[in-house]
Design a protein around this motif. Structure first.
Motif, PDB file in Angstrom:
ATOM      1  N   UNK A   1       0.800  -1.326  -0.143  1.00 14.70           N
ATOM      2  CA  UNK A   1      -0.156  -0.213  -0.030  1.00 14.70           C
ATOM      3  C   UNK A   1       1.047   1.287  -0.016  1.00 14.70           C
ATOM      4  N   UNK A   2       0.618   2.310  -0.846  1.00 11.93           N
ATOM      5  CA  UNK A   2       1.258   3.376  -0.839  1.00 11.93           C
ATOM      6  C   UNK A   2       0.668   4.344   0.009  1.00 11.93           C
ATOM      7  N   UNK A   3       1.641   5.357   0.233  1.00 12.34           N
ATOM      8  CA  UNK A   3       1.165   6.680   1.050  1.00 12.34           C
ATOM      9  C   UNK A   3       1.840   7.815   0.278  1.00 12.34           C
ATOM     10  N   UNK A   4       0.850   8.596  -0.374  1.00 13.57           N
ATOM     11  CA  UNK A   4       1.684   9.817  -1.075  1.00 13.57           C
ATOM     12  C   UNK A   4       0.947  11.377  -0.863  1.00 13.57           C
ATOM     13  N   UNK A   5       1.617  12.184  -1.523  1.00 11.91           N
ATOM     14  CA  UNK A   5       1.072  13.573  -1.161  1.00 11.91           C
ATOM     15  C   UNK A   5       0.553  14.093  -2.664  1.00 11.91           C
ATOM     16  N   UNK A   6      -0.274  15.010  -2.895  1.00 12.95           N
ATOM     17  CA  UNK A   6      -0.719  15.640  -3.941  1.00 12.95           C
ATOM     18  C   UNK A   6      -0.796  17.007  -3.680  1.00 12.95           C
ATOM     19  N   UNK A   7      -0.279  17.890  -4.367  1.00 10.71           N
ATOM     20  CA  UNK A   7      -0.732  19.571  -4.137  1.00 10.71           C
ATOM     21  C   UNK A   7      -0.860  20.137  -5.466  1.00 10.71           C
ATOM     22  N   UNK A   8      -1.927  20.988  -5.324  1.00 11.43           N
ATOM     23  CA  UNK A   8      -2.525  21.919  -6.363  1.00 11.43           C
ATOM     24  C   UNK A   8      -1.891  23.313  -5.923  1.00 11.43           C
ATOM     25  N   UNK A   9      -1.139  23.901  -6.892  1.00 12.68           N
ATOM     26  CA  UNK A   9      -0.369  25.130  -6.455  1.00 12.68           C
ATOM     27  C   UNK A   9      -1.045  26.208  -7.579  1.00 12.68           C
ATOM     28  N   UNK A  10      -1.605  27.060  -6.779  1.00  9.21           N
ATOM     29  CA  UNK A  10      -2.122  28.167  -7.710  1.00  9.21           C
ATOM     30  C   UNK A  10      -1.375  29.435  -7.668  1.00  9.21           C
ATOM     31  N   UNK A  11      -1.690  30.322  -8.650  1.00  5.93           N
ATOM     32  CA  UNK A  11      -1.055  31.526  -8.829  1.00  5.93           C
ATOM     33  C   UNK A  11      -2.028  32.431  -9.405  1.00  5.93           C
ATOM     34  N   UNK A  12      -2.927  33.109  -8.719  1.00  7.05           N
ATOM     35  CA  UNK A  12      -4.008  33.896  -9.384  1.00  7.05           C
ATOM     36  C   UNK A  12      -4.908  33.015  -9.910  1.00  7.05           C
ATOM     37  N   UNK A  13      -5.197  33.252 -11.116  1.00  3.66           N
ATOM     38  CA  UNK A  13      -6.240  32.390 -11.911  1.00  3.66           C
ATOM     39  C   UNK A  13      -5.431  31.226 -12.786  1.00  3.66           C
ATOM     40  N   UNK A  14      -4.371  30.869 -12.392  1.00  2.00           N
ATOM     41  CA  UNK A  14      -3.573  29.934 -13.016  1.00  2.00           C
ATOM     42  C   UNK A  14      -3.381  28.511 -11.853  1.00  2.00           C
ATOM     43  N   UNK A  15      -3.229  27.309 -12.288  1.00  2.00           N
ATOM     44  CA  UNK A  15      -2.735  26.275 -11.623  1.00  2.00           C
ATOM     45  C   UNK A  15      -1.776  25.532 -12.166  1.00  2.00           C
ATOM     46  N   UNK A  16      -0.604  25.294 -11.398  1.00  2.00           N
ATOM     47  CA  UNK A  16       0.397  24.503 -11.926  1.00  2.00           C
ATOM     48  C   UNK A  16       0.378  22.951 -12.127  1.00  2.00           C
ATOM     49  N   UNK A  61       7.954  25.757  -0.986  1.00  2.00           N
ATOM     50  CA  UNK A  61       6.705  26.129  -0.496  1.00  2.00           C
ATOM     51  C   UNK A  61       6.885  26.964   0.837  1.00  2.00           C
ATOM     52  N   UNK A  62       6.274  28.069   1.019  1.00  2.00           N
ATOM     53  CA  UNK A  62       6.239  29.038   2.176  1.00  2.00           C
ATOM     54  C   UNK A  62       4.818  28.702   3.112  1.00  2.00           C
ATOM     55  N   UNK A  63       3.894  28.031   2.521  1.00  2.00           N
ATOM     56  CA  UNK A  63       2.764  27.498   3.072  1.00  2.00           C
ATOM     57  C   UNK A  63       1.875  26.739   2.272  1.00  2.00           C
ATOM     58  N   UNK A  64       0.955  26.256   3.010  1.00  2.00           N
ATOM     59  CA  UNK A  64      -0.017  24.978   2.179  1.00  2.00           C
ATOM     60  C   UNK A  64      -1.192  24.664   2.985  1.00  2.00           C
ATOM     61  N   UNK A  65      -2.025  24.217   2.693  1.00  2.00           N
ATOM     62  CA  UNK A  65      -3.320  23.781   3.192  1.00  2.00           C
ATOM     63  C   UNK A  65      -3.656  22.369   3.127  1.00  2.00           C
ATOM     64  N   UNK A  66      -3.778  21.543   4.142  1.00  2.00           N
ATOM     65  CA  UNK A  66      -4.332  19.996   4.152  1.00  2.00           C
ATOM     66  C   UNK A  66      -5.743  20.136   3.874  1.00  2.00           C
ATOM     67  N   UNK A  67      -6.167  19.386   2.681  1.00  2.00           N
ATOM     68  CA  UNK A  67      -7.455  19.566   2.249  1.00  2.00           C
ATOM     69  C   UNK A  67      -8.368  18.496   2.436  1.00  2.00           C
ATOM     70  N   UNK A  68      -7.740  17.170   2.318  1.00  2.00           N
ATOM     71  CA  UNK A  68      -8.289  15.937   2.551  1.00  2.00           C
ATOM     72  C   UNK A  68      -7.458  14.736   2.311  1.00  2.00           C
ATOM     73  N   UNK A  69      -8.255  13.562   2.807  1.00  2.00           N
ATOM     74  CA  UNK A  69      -7.448  12.306   2.448  1.00  2.00           C
ATOM     75  C   UNK A  69      -8.289  11.544   1.374  1.00  2.00           C
ATOM     76  N   UNK A  70      -7.527  11.064   0.360  1.00  2.00           N
ATOM     77  CA  UNK A  70      -8.138  10.496  -0.596  1.00  2.00           C
ATOM     78  C   UNK A  70      -7.488   8.890  -0.710  1.00  2.00           C
ATOM     79  N   UNK A  71      -8.656   7.981  -0.808  1.00  2.00           N
ATOM     80  CA  UNK A  71      -8.274   6.493  -0.815  1.00  2.00           C
ATOM     81  C   UNK A  71      -8.536   6.050  -2.106  1.00  2.00           C
ATOM     82  N   UNK A  72      -7.374   5.370  -2.799  1.00  2.00           N
ATOM     83  CA  UNK A  72      -7.654   4.924  -4.215  1.00  2.00           C
ATOM     84  C   UNK A  72      -7.658   3.417  -3.915  1.00  2.00           C
ATOM     85  N   UNK A  73      -8.712   2.870  -4.500  1.00  2.00           N
ATOM     86  CA  UNK A  73      -8.587   1.315  -4.766  1.00  2.00           C
ATOM     87  C   UNK A  73      -8.737   0.998  -6.103  1.00  2.00           C
ATOM     88  N   UNK A  74      -7.779   0.074  -6.646  1.00  2.00           N
ATOM     89  CA  UNK A  74      -7.592  -0.109  -7.935  1.00  2.00           C
ATOM     90  C   UNK A  74      -7.296  -1.649  -8.155  1.00  2.00           C
TER      91      UNK A  74
END
Length: 154
Positions: A1-16, A61-74
């Motif tokens: 089983x894997x444990x990972x992170x994912x981040x959506x980084x925004x800059x105004x009206x754009x997302x990396x 990164x200077x700051x971030x917010x923890x938004x949720x836990x996602x469980x993927x089953x495949x």
């Protein structure tokens, strides 16, 4: 089983976003995803987040917010627990990423990118500023067959 992170980084009206098109045997091949990766021995999710973002983008990164836990089953890739974050960053130069091409994408164009169907579910929760959530996504092959948000089917 894997444990990972994912981040959506925004800059105004754009997302990396990262177009996964360089890595061999990549379960995300051809898809557009946020920035992240697997936890290494002794790391907290936050340690992993900061390390992976820096390694893949050159952004400290200077700051971030923890938004949720996602469980993927495949049936194809096994089970993965992913810690989902958001952050903001200045429009700075990005490093070359060995896993794919990085691009700041206009937010109104994000829905047109090839993504996992389940990524659209949690990305929508982020856009709606949903409170901290637990999301379970079940896949058969590349098809999403169920989504359960905070214990309730959606």
């Amino acid at each position: 089983m894997k444990i990972t992170t994912l981040c959506y980084i925004s800059n105004g009206e754009r997302t990396l976003m990262l177009h996964r098109n360089k890595k061999e045997n990549d379960e995300n091949a051809g898809k557009w995803v946020g920035i992240g990766g697997k936890l290494e021995e002794g790391e907290s999710p936050e340690d992993c987040l900061v390390r992976e973002v820096y390694e893949e983008t050159g952004i400290k990164l200077k700051g971030y917010a923890f938004r949720g836990i996602v469980t993927f089953v495949s049936d194809k890739w096994g089970t993965e627990y992913m810690c989902l974050y958001t952050a903001t960053a200045e429009d700075e130069a990005l490093c070359d990423c060995s896993e794919g091409d990085l691009e700041w994408v206009e937010n109104e164009k994000l829905d047109t990118l090839p993504m996992w169907e389940g990524d659209r579910v949690f990305f929508d929760l982020i856009k709606k500023n949903a409170p901290f959530f637990s999301l379970k996504l079940t896949y058969k092959g590349d098809s999403l067959v169920s989504a359960v948000l905070d214990g309730k089917a959606i």
